[in-house]
Design an enzyme around this catalytic site. Structure first.
Site, PDB file in Angstrom:
ATOM      1  N   ASP A   8       0.846  -1.187   0.000  1.00 29.99           N
ATOM      2  CA  ASP A   8       0.000   0.000   0.000  1.00 29.99           C
ATOM      3  C   ASP A   8       0.884   1.240   0.000  1.00 29.99           C
ATOM      4  O   ASP A   8       1.775   1.380   0.854  1.00 29.99           O
ATOM      5  CB  ASP A   8      -0.906   0.011   1.235  1.00 29.99           C
ATOM      6  CG  ASP A   8      -1.974  -1.069   1.174  1.00 29.99           C
ATOM      7  OD1 ASP A   8      -2.013  -1.809   0.174  1.00 29.99           O
ATOM      8  OD2 ASP A   8      -2.766  -1.172   2.134  1.00 29.99           O
ATOM      9  N   ASP A 130     -15.393  -3.280  -2.013  1.00 30.78           N
ATOM     10  CA  ASP A 130     -15.117  -3.110  -0.593  1.00 30.78           C
ATOM     11  C   ASP A 130     -16.459  -3.027   0.107  1.00 30.78           C
ATOM     12  O   ASP A 130     -17.309  -2.213  -0.266  1.00 30.78           O
ATOM     13  CB  ASP A 130     -14.325  -1.828  -0.342  1.00 30.78           C
ATOM     14  CG  ASP A 130     -13.042  -1.778  -1.166  1.00 30.78           C
ATOM     15  OD1 ASP A 130     -12.494  -2.859  -1.441  1.00 30.78           O
ATOM     16  OD2 ASP A 130     -12.604  -0.673  -1.515  1.00 30.78           O
TER      17      ASP A 130
END
Length: 249
Positions: A8, A130
């Site tokens: 990330d 998500d």
């Protein structure tokens, strides 16, 4: 089933967030290419990159780091998510050597965009869903919609989407285990291979996913667990390979 390390990217650094909160991050390194090398050396066969700044700003911010990783490992499948909302962004990433682009927020807000991109870039489009309590979240998890993840996945099955990256945002970065039931349900009912994300804590989570892998689980993305030494990528991948060999024999 693949064990897929996550990198990330926030302000050019390798970090992990808790539940998608940009103000609650842990930094694990300032050299994304070196971090990629670390996971490749452990036997990773795919990498999951996320442009966190891009997810919040709606456009690529850490593209330079993503491109550097793709060029360092031209034969390694790499998937990138975060800030991918235009055909130009997708084209730029694919030309840089990225294998798959993950369309998240834009897929929820403009489903027709997914079909258009699948026709233009066949085999390279993944949809990232998500969800919190089964409902899809958008805009860097800041907004929760009234759309169910399973219903949305069904829409994309006919578009030529490569797979779904499914993240349970209540568990992501919290080391609480994978939501096995929700992941398996999405794989069975959504009609697309699913890559599980969020909550992978230890080898037991990989074993649990392997139990339902036949439903259509393509892989498991893991972040904090591998950065903190609670899960060994090589060991986890060996377990997956052994399970596959057993089923084939």
């Amino acid at each position: 089933m693949l064990v897929i390390p996550a990198i990330d990217l926030k302000d050019g650094q390798c970090v992990r967030l808790k539940q998608g909160r940009m103000d609650d991050s842990t930094t694990y390194g300032d050299d994304p290419v070196a971090m990629a090398a670390r996971w490749v050396e452990t036997g990773a066969r795919r990498l999951h990159l996320v442009d966190l700044n891009g997810a919040f700003e709606g456009k690529p911010v850490n593209a330079e780091a993503v491109t550097a990783i793709a060029r360092a490992y031209p034969d390694l499948p790499i998937q990138i998510g975060g800030g991918i909302r235009t055909a130009e962004t997708i084209e730029a990433y694919l030309e840089a050597g990225v294998s798959y682009v993950i369309i998240g927020t834009q897929a929820v807000k403009e489903p027709a965009f997914v079909g258009e991109m699948c026709r233009r870039f066949p085999g390279h489009v993944i949809v990232g869903l998500d969800a919190r309590d089964g409902y899809v979240a958008t805009d860097g998890w800041a907004e929760v919609s009234t759309l169910k993840a399973v219903d949305l996945a069904k829409r994309f099955a006919d578009d030529g989407v490569s797979s779904i990256v499914y993240t349970d945002i209540a568990r992501d970065g919290m080391m609480q285990g994978v939501n096995i039931a929700a992941t398996a349900e999405l794989a069975r009912e959504g009609g697309l291979p699913v890559i599980a994300s969020g909550g992978v804590t230890h080898l037991g989570d990989i074993e649990a996913l392997l139990e339902v892998a036949d439903a259509g689980i393509l892989g498991a993305i893991t972040g904090r667990a591998i950065y903190e030494g609670k899960l060994d990528v090589a060991e986890a991948q060996r377990l997956c390979d052994a399970q596959l060999a057993t089923r084939r024999s």
